[in-house]
Design an enzyme around this catalytic site. Structure first.
Site, short mmCIF file in Angstrom:
data_model
loop_
_atom_site.label_atom_id
_atom_site.label_comp_id
_atom_site.label_asym_id
_atom_site.label_seq_id
_atom_site.Cartn_x
_atom_site.Cartn_y
_atom_site.Cartn_z
N ARG A 1 -10.53 -11.32 1.98
CA ARG A 1 -11.24 -12.33 1.42
C ARG A 1 -10.89 -13.69 1.65
O ARG A 1 -11.64 -14.76 1.89
CB ARG A 1 -11.90 -12.10 0.00
CG ARG A 1 -10.56 -11.96 -0.76
CD ARG A 1 -10.85 -11.45 -2.11
NE ARG A 1 -11.08 -10.00 -1.84
CZ ARG A 1 -11.39 -9.19 -3.24
NH1 ARG A 1 -11.45 -9.59 -4.23
NH2 ARG A 1 -11.51 -7.89 -2.69
N LYS B 1 0.82 -1.18 0.05
CA LYS B 1 -0.01 0.02 -0.18
C LYS B 1 1.01 1.21 0.06
O LYS B 1 2.11 1.23 0.57
CB LYS B 1 -0.68 0.04 1.31
CG LYS B 1 -2.04 -1.02 1.04
CD LYS B 1 -2.98 -1.05 2.23
CE LYS B 1 -4.01 -1.88 2.68
NZ LYS B 1 -5.06 -1.77 1.31
N1 BES Z 1 -8.19 -3.79 4.24
C1 BES Z 1 -8.28 -3.36 3.14
C2 BES Z 1 -9.54 -2.84 2.67
C3 BES Z 1 -9.63 -1.21 3.35
C4 BES Z 1 -9.00 -0.01 2.77
C5 BES Z 1 -10.41 -1.06 4.69
C6 BES Z 1 -9.19 1.15 3.48
C7 BES Z 1 -10.40 0.05 5.35
C8 BES Z 1 -9.92 1.31 4.62
C9 BES Z 1 -8.28 -4.70 2.10
O1 BES Z 1 -7.52 -5.60 2.50
C10 BES Z 1 -7.71 -4.20 0.86
O2 BES Z 1 -6.59 -3.96 0.71
N2 BES Z 1 -8.56 -4.18 0.04
C11 BES Z 1 -8.16 -3.72 -1.60
C12 BES Z 1 -9.04 -4.54 -2.64
C13 BES Z 1 -8.40 -4.70 -3.79
C14 BES Z 1 -6.91 -5.15 -3.75
C15 BES Z 1 -9.34 -5.46 -4.58
C16 BES Z 1 -8.75 -2.07 -1.57
O3 BES Z 1 -9.70 -1.70 -1.18
O4 BES Z 1 -8.03 -1.54 -2.56
MN MN Z 2 -5.55 -5.43 1.74
#
Ligand code: BES
Ligand code: MN
Ligand code: ZN
Length: 493
Positions: free
Chosen positions: A344, A270
């Site tokens: 997931r 990230k």
């Molecule tokens: N934990 C994150 C989602 C999230 C983002 C929760 C911001 C709370 C605040 C999750 O694991 C994630 O990284 N999701 C990705 C999904 C994508 C890779 C399909 C996302 O939301 O970008």
């Molecule tokens: Mn994630």
């Protein structure tokens, strides 16, 4: 918080709170100390106080039998008053009392407010939450700025006023407990910390608890959670808590919570401004623990099994990679196309486990996507599933508790998005981040649900507030979906 109900003002400590509805602004209530009448009427005449929702007018009384400081609080229009409004105004009172450093308060409570005792206590207590847990201060300079003694003066009140107030306190206590867990940084609130908390809660309430660590998970072949956790120095865990509030014959509601103790994104790392708050990624796990924190005290008449899946999405030479193929607990093989779509994966293993115990239904709670934040903002959690009745029940529970959810559709075609050339499925399709990302995250989980009734609560937009908190919230963790779930369990039938 100690609560006393009385017919007239007995305490002379702290702050006296006097609620005023807009319609009643013209007549000074008989229940208020008569010595304040002149002051109140002058201020009203000067339009300095109109009884608007959340308005506060303070003064002092010189009477050794009464609290020295007084706050008239506007409660808005009586005809439009509701439990939701009560929670909001009491939260405004809660924040005011916190600012005043009051540990004692007396409130004169007319029946319209007393009717919503639970909401009143929830608002007051949730608003008193403090985030500054990790600030150093000398013991004697660290007074408690929280209402410890609450006197409620009610001439006419529902018989169960004390009970409803106490119920509100229990729920708010659990919300604040969840907030502490979610605000706590990953180096302190670790997987071991979660296990210790779960054990403490199990012991205090007499719940059955089972904890699986790396060894057990390997033996049972939970390939999903183990792959996600591979880059972490900590063990993966699955905590199973069992509460029996109903007959042994009744199938349990299974609550599966996402506990990613920190989500770095893994090798799909990230960027700055996304990574800093990723200690919140265990909010689903914290909500599940929070439920068990309150269920016994609330006497919920359901059987509930909590399945708390815990891992940490980190990077090192053992971490899982994009292109890896893993075998899930269900036996399905997954081609990893994005290591940041990890939630997931761990939930899928948890859901597979839940499916084996013949559940009444399965509810997954998770900070699963950022996409749900884009779609619904920070006031509604996303509700997705395969059973309309279950989804509607959660929606209704959200409305009743002002802990809102909103349905999002999973189109049948979304399942096909996860077809993989080399394995059974991929964990992330190429379009996922840009459109319907929340529903596609849910669609992945649905592959593991089988014939069970299932609803997924995506709290990715609501668990952690960086923008404008509601009256009963502070910046940071909100505890969203706990009140919804408590109400849901009370009414599931
Ligand atoms: N934990 C994150 C989602 C999230 C983002 C929760 C911001 C709370 C605040 C999750 O694991 C994630 O990284 N999701 C990705 C999904 C994508 C890779 C399909 C996302 O939301 O970008
Ligand atoms: Mn994630
Ligand atoms: Zn995550």
């Amino acid at each position: 918080m100690n609560i006393k109900i009385s017919k007239q003002i007995k305490s002379n400590k702290g702050i006296l709170v006097l609620p005023v509805f807009r319609e009643e602004i013209g007549e000074f209530p008989k229940t208020f100390p008569a010595s304040l009448k002149g002051f109140f009427e002058k201020r009203v005449k000067a339009k300095e106080f109109e009884g608007k929702k959340g308005e506060i007018l303070t003064t002092y009384i010189d009477d050794k039998n009464l609290p020295a400081k007084v706050a008239f609080v506007g409660f808005g229009k009586k005809e439009k008053f509701s439990g939701k409004k009560n929670r909001i105004v009491s939260a405004i009172i809660g924040k005011f009392l916190k600012k005043e450093k009051a540990t004692e308060t007396t409130i004169v409570m007319p029946v319209e407010i007393a009717k919503y005792g639970q909401e009143f206590a929830e608002g007051l207590k949730m608003a008193q939450y403090k985030v500054d847990k990790y600030k150093t201060c000398k013991k004697q300079k660290c007074p408690v700025h929280e209402v410890e003694n609450l006197e409620v003066v009610a001439e006419t009140a529902p018989k169960n006023l004390k009970e409803t107030l106490e119920k509100g306190v229990v729920i708010a206590d659990s919300v604040n407990y969840v907030r502490d867990l979610v605000n706590g940084p990953s180096n302190i609130v670790s997987s071991d910390f979660m296990v210790a908390e779960a054990k403490k809660i199990a012991k205090e309430n007499g719940y059955k608890i089972t904890v699986f660590g790396d060894k057990e998970l390997k033996k049972m072949k939970w390939g999903g959670i183990l792959a996600v956790n591979a880059g972490s120095p900590k063990e993966a865990k699955c905590i199973v808590l069992e509460y029996n509030g109903s007959s042994k014959k009744e199938n349990p509601v299974a609550i599966v919570g996402k506990g990613i103790m920190f989500d770095s994104g893994g090798y799909n790392l990230k960027p700055s401004r996304s990574i800093e708050t990723m200690h919140q990624d265990m909010a689903g796990a914290a909500i599940t623990l929070g439920l068990f924190h309150s269920m016994k005290k609330l006497g919920i008449k359901k059987n509930v099994t909590g399945i708390i899946t815990i891992a940490e999405n980190m990077i090192n030479e053992k971490a899982y990679r994009p292109s890896d193929i893993i075998t899930m607990y269900s036996g399905l093989t997954v081609e990893i196309t994005n290591t940041d779509a990890e939630g997931r994966i761990i939930l899928a293993d948890g859901v597979t486990y839940a499916g084996k115990m013949n559940p009444d239904c399965i509810v997954t709670v998770a900070t699963l996507t950022g996409a749900v934040h884009v779609a619904l903002g920070d006031r509604y959690s996303g509700l997705m599933g395969n059973d309309l009745k279950l989804r509607d029940q959660l929606y209704k529970a959200g409305r009743e508790t002002d802990d809102l959810g909103w349905p999002l559709p999973i189109h049948g075609d979304f399942k096909k998005k996860f077809d993989s050339k080399i394995a059974d499925i991929v964990n992330c399709d190429k379009g996922s981040a840009s459109w319907a990302g929340a529903q596609k995250g849910a669609a992945f989980i649905e592959r593991f649900v089988g014939k069970n009734k299932w609803c997924h609560i995506d709290i990715g937009g609501t668990a952690f507030c960086e923008d404008t908190p509601q009256e009963f919230e502070t910046k940071g963790a909100t505890g969203s979906s706990l009140r919804m779930l408590v109400n849901f369990l009370e009414n599931r039938g």
